[in-house]
Design an enzyme around this catalytic site. Sequence first.
Site, PDB file in Angstrom:
ATOM      1  N   SER A 142      -2.412   0.872 -18.182  1.00 57.92           N
ATOM      2  CA  SER A 142      -3.598   0.718 -17.953  1.00 57.92           C
ATOM      3  C   SER A 142      -4.138   1.763 -16.781  1.00 57.92           C
ATOM      4  O   SER A 142      -3.776   1.649 -15.660  1.00 57.92           O
ATOM      5  CB  SER A 142      -4.519  -0.674 -17.924  1.00 57.92           C
ATOM      6  OG  SER A 142      -5.768  -0.387 -17.534  1.00 57.92           O
ATOM      7  N   VAL A 167      -0.749   1.353  -9.907  1.00 57.84           N
ATOM      8  CA  VAL A 167       0.514   2.439 -10.151  1.00 57.84           C
ATOM      9  C   VAL A 167       0.024   3.411 -11.179  1.00 57.84           C
ATOM     10  O   VAL A 167       0.216   4.856 -11.130  1.00 57.84           O
ATOM     11  CB  VAL A 167       1.721   1.811 -10.426  1.00 57.84           C
ATOM     12  CG1 VAL A 167       2.831   2.888 -10.855  1.00 57.84           C
ATOM     13  CG2 VAL A 167       2.382   1.114  -9.392  1.00 57.84           C
ATOM     14  N   CYS A 168      -0.828   3.147 -12.492  1.00 54.43           N
ATOM     15  CA  CYS A 168      -0.948   3.852 -13.471  1.00 54.43           C
ATOM     16  C   CYS A 168      -2.175   4.907 -12.858  1.00 54.43           C
ATOM     17  O   CYS A 168      -2.177   6.163 -13.330  1.00 54.43           O
ATOM     18  CB  CYS A 168      -1.792   3.239 -14.655  1.00 54.43           C
ATOM     19  SG  CYS A 168      -0.751   1.754 -15.060  1.00 54.43           S
ATOM     20  N   ASP A 169      -3.045   4.559 -12.169  1.00 58.87           N
ATOM     21  CA  ASP A 169      -3.947   5.264 -11.383  1.00 58.87           C
ATOM     22  C   ASP A 169      -3.244   6.695 -10.649  1.00 58.87           C
ATOM     23  O   ASP A 169      -3.487   7.601 -10.565  1.00 58.87           O
ATOM     24  CB  ASP A 169      -4.739   4.583 -10.359  1.00 58.87           C
ATOM     25  CG  ASP A 169      -6.105   5.275  -9.802  1.00 58.87           C
ATOM     26  OD1 ASP A 169      -5.455   6.214  -8.645  1.00 58.87           O
ATOM     27  OD2 ASP A 169      -6.934   5.363  -9.975  1.00 58.87           O
TER      28      ASP A 169
END
Length: 172
Positions: free
Chosen positions: A60, A65-67
């Site tokens: 997501s 971490v995804c950002d």
Amino acid sequence: MTTVAERQGITFKGGAVTLQGNVVNVGDTAPDFTVLANNLTPVTLADSKGTVRIISVVPSVDTGVCDAQTRRFNEEAANLGDVTILTVSVDLPFAQGRWCAAAGIDKVQTVSDHRDLSFGLNYGVVIKELRLLARSVFVIDKNDKVTYVEYVSEVTNHPNYEAAIEAAKAAL
């Protein structure tokens, strides 16, 4: 009824999870998929044929971490030339669009696999227990051959950015 392949081997916050779908290996012909752009139009692998592709997969975009992963590939895009970078998640297209606008993402295209998990099942990254996609990176050359694969062993860890970027450069 169709049987979906399942395997173990990765963790999410330290706990084992089940991945669903077909494993993709270096040398394979990249499987096709249909995901949705932020404006709800379909996006397929063929849409970027003739370019090197980095497909960055995240659970997501609204998590740390995804950002960071999406921002890193967005920054690297300027130095890569004719490379198409997709970030795939099961976030709704509207949420992805809102996040991209707030984060200033302008070189990576976020696409959503929320509808039917077409990408996730074809690339073996559906986390059965969570209906999220496992963190992974795929590099596909101009002829649709997979040249790099990383299924990150712990979903909350970063991928090997340098290896993926070097694989993309080598495929140019």
